[in-house]
Design a protein around this motif. Structure first.
Motif, short mmCIF file in Angstrom:
data_model
loop_
_atom_site.label_atom_id
_atom_site.label_comp_id
_atom_site.label_asym_id
_atom_site.label_seq_id
_atom_site.Cartn_x
_atom_site.Cartn_y
_atom_site.Cartn_z
N UNK A 61 -13.87 -67.51 -19.47
CA UNK A 61 -14.03 -67.80 -17.98
C UNK A 61 -12.96 -68.37 -17.38
N UNK A 62 -12.22 -67.83 -16.34
CA UNK A 62 -11.06 -68.35 -15.75
C UNK A 62 -11.54 -68.39 -14.11
N UNK A 63 -11.51 -69.53 -13.63
CA UNK A 63 -12.01 -69.97 -12.07
C UNK A 63 -10.99 -70.03 -11.12
N UNK A 64 -11.26 -69.73 -9.79
CA UNK A 64 -10.47 -69.75 -8.83
C UNK A 64 -11.25 -70.19 -7.36
N UNK A 65 -10.69 -70.98 -6.70
CA UNK A 65 -11.15 -71.32 -5.30
C UNK A 65 -10.21 -70.86 -4.44
N UNK A 113 -13.51 -64.95 -13.22
CA UNK A 113 -13.39 -63.89 -14.25
C UNK A 113 -14.03 -64.11 -15.29
N UNK A 114 -14.96 -63.26 -15.87
CA UNK A 114 -15.37 -63.47 -17.44
C UNK A 114 -15.09 -62.36 -18.30
N UNK A 115 -14.73 -62.56 -19.34
CA UNK A 115 -14.27 -61.69 -20.45
C UNK A 115 -15.08 -61.94 -21.71
N UNK A 116 -15.86 -60.95 -22.22
CA UNK A 116 -16.62 -61.18 -23.37
C UNK A 116 -16.14 -60.36 -24.44
N UNK A 155 -19.01 -55.48 -12.64
CA UNK A 155 -18.69 -55.55 -14.20
C UNK A 155 -17.85 -54.12 -14.47
N UNK A 156 -17.11 -54.19 -15.62
CA UNK A 156 -16.38 -53.14 -15.95
C UNK A 156 -16.03 -53.40 -17.33
N UNK A 157 -17.08 -52.83 -18.47
CA UNK A 157 -17.19 -53.01 -19.75
C UNK A 157 -17.09 -54.54 -20.15
N UNK A 158 -16.14 -54.91 -20.62
CA UNK A 158 -16.24 -56.55 -21.22
C UNK A 158 -15.82 -57.51 -20.26
N UNK A 159 -15.34 -56.90 -19.07
CA UNK A 159 -14.89 -57.91 -17.97
C UNK A 159 -15.79 -57.77 -16.96
N UNK A 160 -16.17 -59.04 -16.05
CA UNK A 160 -16.87 -59.39 -15.08
C UNK A 160 -16.27 -60.19 -14.14
N UNK A 161 -16.88 -59.90 -12.66
CA UNK A 161 -16.13 -60.90 -11.82
C UNK A 161 -17.22 -61.47 -11.02
N UNK A 162 -17.47 -62.71 -10.61
CA UNK A 162 -18.49 -63.19 -9.63
C UNK A 162 -17.90 -63.69 -8.45
N UNK A 219 -8.80 -59.64 -6.04
CA UNK A 219 -8.53 -58.87 -7.21
C UNK A 219 -8.06 -59.69 -8.40
N UNK A 220 -8.18 -59.59 -9.59
CA UNK A 220 -7.65 -60.14 -10.55
C UNK A 220 -6.66 -59.11 -11.39
#
Lengths: 111, 113
Positions: B20-24, B75-78, B58-65, B34-35
């Motif tokens: 998980x990577x976070x941005x403000x 950014x969440x990568x599973x 979501x896009x397969x293993x990648x999600x953004x909230x 974008x990521x």
């Protein structure tokens, strides 16, 4: 579709010289943005062109300039090079909204 | 002007774990986030993006909230794989200027086999 192409890929210049970098966007895209990437400052926006007009400009000195041609190809020029101009220069292609697709960059080294 | 803060600067995970990577961001007018993934010797590659009228994508293993109230997005990568190892950048627009993005400082993700 072919991606964004940038030429040359590598450049070595000396202080005081000038340099011109070229970018060809994705076919059909009319927006070209330029960024400078350095380890210290990260990715910084230089300017953006759309249909041959500069729409936005970042906080860089006037030594950095650009232009866009009628076929959407763009060039950026840096005059009176300084050591601190050594960087990876990236161009990004867009269709006029926010999405941007980057090229591989031009690595400029100033000696 | 617009400012984007990204954390952590480095992230090391085992293959199969999540990352998980976070941005403000600072500009409340921003509406595009974008990521990008950048591998050595290459330009940044757009991997996913989200607009302010959407909370998650979501896009397969990648999600953004996106949390517009708190001005942060993640950014969440599973099920991470070694080929996910790269530098990841978040970015945002300023709500009015097309073609201009402000980037975070980047996160070096290393996925150990």
């Amino acid at each position: 579709k072919a991606g964004v192409t940038q030429t040359p890929r590598y450049l070595i210049k000396t202080r005081g010289q000038q340099v011109t970098l070229s970018c060809s966007p994705i076919s059909g895209h009319r927006s070209v943005s330029w960024y400078q990437q350095t380890p210290g400052q990260g990715l910084q926006f230089l300017f953006e062109y759309f249909s041959e007009t500069q729409r936005n400009k970042g906080n860089f000195p006037g030594r950095f300039s650009g232009r866009q041609f009628s076929n959407s190809r763009s060039e950026m020029n840096v005059s009176t090079l300084e050591l601190g101009d050594s960087a990876l220069y990236l161009c990004a292609s867009g269709d006029g909204n926010n999405e941007q697709f980057f090229g591989p960059g031009t690595r400029l080294t100033v000696l | 002007g617009e400012n984007v803060e990204q954390h952590p600067s480095t992230l090391s995970v085992q293959e199969g774990d999540s990352a998980v990577i976070k941005c403000t961001y600072s500009d409340s007018a921003s509406n595009y986030f974008p990521w990008y993934k950048q591998e050595l010797g290459k330009g940044p590659q757009l991997i996913i993006d989200i607009r302010s009228n959407v909370g998650e994508k979501k896009d397969q293993r990648i999600a953004v909230t996106l949390n517009k109230t708190a001005k942060h997005f993640s950014l969440h990568i599973t099920e991470t794989q070694p080929e996910d190892s790269a530098v990841y950048f978040c970015a945002s627009d300023d709500g009015t200027s097309y073609g201009k993005l402000t980037f975070g400082q980047g996160t070096i993700l290393t996925v150990h086999p």
